[in-house]
Design a protein around this motif. Structure first.
Motif, PDB file in Angstrom:
ATOM      1  N   ARG A   1      34.645  27.902  27.402  1.00 47.28           N
ATOM      2  CA  ARG A   1      35.447  27.653  28.602  1.00 47.28           C
ATOM      3  C   ARG A   1      34.782  28.267  29.820  1.00 47.28           C
ATOM      4  O   ARG A   1      34.600  27.616  30.855  1.00 47.28           O
ATOM      5  CB  ARG A   1      36.853  28.236  28.440  1.00 47.28           C
ATOM      6  CG  ARG A   1      37.702  27.575  27.384  1.00 47.28           C
ATOM      7  CD  ARG A   1      39.011  28.330  27.191  1.00 47.28           C
ATOM      8  NE  ARG A   1      39.679  27.911  25.972  1.00 47.28           N
ATOM      9  CZ  ARG A   1      40.725  28.528  25.454  1.00 47.28           C
ATOM     10  NH1 ARG A   1      41.218  29.613  26.049  1.00 47.28           N
ATOM     11  NH2 ARG A   1      41.286  28.078  24.342  1.00 47.28           N
ATOM     12  N   ASP A   2      34.423  29.544  29.695  1.00 50.13           N
ATOM     13  CA  ASP A   2      33.781  30.241  30.817  1.00 50.13           C
ATOM     14  C   ASP A   2      32.428  29.608  31.138  1.00 50.13           C
ATOM     15  O   ASP A   2      32.044  29.493  32.306  1.00 50.13           O
ATOM     16  CB  ASP A   2      33.588  31.722  30.472  1.00 50.13           C
ATOM     17  CG  ASP A   2      34.922  32.444  30.267  1.00 50.13           C
ATOM     18  OD1 ASP A   2      35.935  31.970  30.824  1.00 50.13           O
ATOM     19  OD2 ASP A   2      34.941  33.457  29.547  1.00 50.13           O
ATOM     20  N   LYS A   3      31.729  29.181  30.100  1.00 46.58           N
ATOM     21  CA  LYS A   3      30.410  28.566  30.287  1.00 46.58           C
ATOM     22  C   LYS A   3      30.527  27.277  31.085  1.00 46.58           C
ATOM     23  O   LYS A   3      29.774  27.040  32.041  1.00 46.58           O
ATOM     24  CB  LYS A   3      29.795  28.295  28.916  1.00 46.58           C
ATOM     25  CG  LYS A   3      28.352  27.832  28.934  1.00 46.58           C
ATOM     26  CD  LYS A   3      27.843  27.707  27.496  1.00 46.58           C
ATOM     27  CE  LYS A   3      26.370  27.417  27.447  1.00 46.58           C
ATOM     28  NZ  LYS A   3      25.868  27.327  26.040  1.00 46.58           N
ATOM     29  N   LEU A   4      31.490  26.432  30.720  1.00 44.52           N
ATOM     30  CA  LEU A   4      31.660  25.153  31.409  1.00 44.52           C
ATOM     31  C   LEU A   4      32.106  25.368  32.854  1.00 44.52           C
ATOM     32  O   LEU A   4      31.602  24.691  33.762  1.00 44.52           O
ATOM     33  CB  LEU A   4      32.690  24.289  30.666  1.00 44.52           C
ATOM     34  CG  LEU A   4      32.952  22.905  31.261  1.00 44.52           C
ATOM     35  CD1 LEU A   4      31.668  22.083  31.315  1.00 44.52           C
ATOM     36  CD2 LEU A   4      34.029  22.161  30.472  1.00 44.52           C
ATOM     37  N   ARG A   5      33.034  26.286  33.087  1.00 46.04           N
ATOM     38  CA  ARG A   5      33.482  26.567  34.462  1.00 46.04           C
ATOM     39  C   ARG A   5      32.310  27.031  35.327  1.00 46.04           C
ATOM     40  O   ARG A   5      32.181  26.630  36.487  1.00 46.04           O
ATOM     41  CB  ARG A   5      34.584  27.619  34.451  1.00 46.04           C
ATOM     42  CG  ARG A   5      35.919  27.117  33.903  1.00 46.04           C
ATOM     43  CD  ARG A   5      37.042  28.101  34.216  1.00 46.04           C
ATOM     44  NE  ARG A   5      38.307  27.666  33.651  1.00 46.04           N
ATOM     45  CZ  ARG A   5      38.833  28.147  32.528  1.00 46.04           C
ATOM     46  NH1 ARG A   5      38.195  29.097  31.852  1.00 46.04           N
ATOM     47  NH2 ARG A   5      39.999  27.700  32.078  1.00 46.04           N
ATOM     48  N   GLY A   6      31.451  27.874  34.762  1.00 44.87           N
ATOM     49  CA  GLY A   6      30.292  28.348  35.511  1.00 44.87           C
ATOM     50  C   GLY A   6      29.324  27.234  35.850  1.00 44.87           C
ATOM     51  O   GLY A   6      28.779  27.174  36.962  1.00 44.87           O
TER      52      GLY A   6
END
Length: 204
Positions: free
Chosen positions: A111-116
C-alpha cells in the motif's frame, strides 16, 4: 366578398397574392446555399463520432481480452475500471471492486509502495508517465490469499482528471508454468535416455 369583385378586381387580387407568394419563397432563397454548406459539416461530424465509437469499442475489447489484470485508479486509489483478469486475480466481481479503495487489496507494505509511486509519477519533471514497479506488489485477494504480482504503473490526464493504470501479472502462474516446463524437460531427457538404451540393446 370575392363574388362582389369585378373581373378586373379579381385579376388584380390574384396578381397580388402571386406577388406575395413569390416574395415569401424568395425569403428562403439565402438558406439553400447554407443548407448545402452545412451538409458536409454534418457528414464530418457523423464520421468523427463513428470513429470515436469504433476506437472506444476496440479499446474495450482489448482490455477485456487481456490476460494481465488491468486496474484503473484515480488519485485517491479509488478503482474506476477493472477487466475480467483483474476480477479473477482479486476473486471479486467488478461491481464490488469499482468504487472501492484499491489499497484494501494490498498488504500494508505494498500500500505504502503504491502511494509513493503515484506521488512520484505526479511529480515527475522529465515527462515520464509510466514505470515498472521494482519487486512488484503483494495482492491480497477477496478470499484472503496473498499473491505476489509483477506490476507496472502509468499515468494519464483527461477531462475528468488524472488517472493511473495498474497492470498486474500473477507470479504464481509464471512459477507454475516454469515448473511445468522444467518437469517436461526432465521427462523428455529421461525418455531420450531410455530410447538410447533400447537402441544399444538391439545392437547387441
Amino acid at each position: 366578398y370575392w363574388r362582389e369583385l369585378s373581373a378586373c378586381e379579381q385579376d388584380d387580387a390574384l396578381m397580388e397574392v402571386a406577388r406575395r407568394v413569390t416574395l415569401f419563397q424568395g425569403s428562403f432563397a439565402p438558406l439553400k446555399p447554407l443548407r448545402r454548406e452545412l451538409s458536409p459539416i454534418r457528414e464530418l461530424r457523423v464520421r468523427a463520432e463513428s470513429s470515436v465509437r469504433e476506437s472506444a469499442e476496440k479499446l474495450s475489447r482489448l482490455v477485456a481480452s487481456a490476460m494481465d489484470a488491468i486496474v484503473e485508479l484515480d488519485r485517491r486509489l479509488t478503482v474506476t475500471l477493472v477487466n475480467p483478469a483483474a476480477e479473477k486475480l482479486l476473486q471479486c466481481a467488478a461491481g464490488d471492486i469499482v468504487g472501492s479503495d484499491f489499497s484494501t487489496f494490498l498488504v500494508p507494505g505494498s500500500r505504502d509502495k503504491l502511494r509513493g509511486l503515484v506521488t512520484e509519477l505526479c511529480g515527475n519533471q522529465d515527462g515520464r508517465r509510466y514505470l515498472w514497479i521494482p519487486g512488484g506488489l503483494a495482492v491480497q485477494s477477496n478470499g484472503g490469499r496473498e499473491l505476489p504480482v509483477e506490476a507496472t504503473l502509468s499515468c494519464s490526464e483527461g477531462p475528468r482528471g488524472t488517472f493511473f493504470t495498474l497492470i498486474l501479472r500473477d507470479l504464481n502462474d509464471r512459477i507454475e508454468a516454469e515448473n511445468r516446463i522444467r518437469s517436461l524437460t526432465i521427462e523428455a531427457e529421461y525418455l531420450k535416455a531410455e530410447l538410447r538404451d533400447l537402441q544399444n540393446f538391439d545392437e547387441i
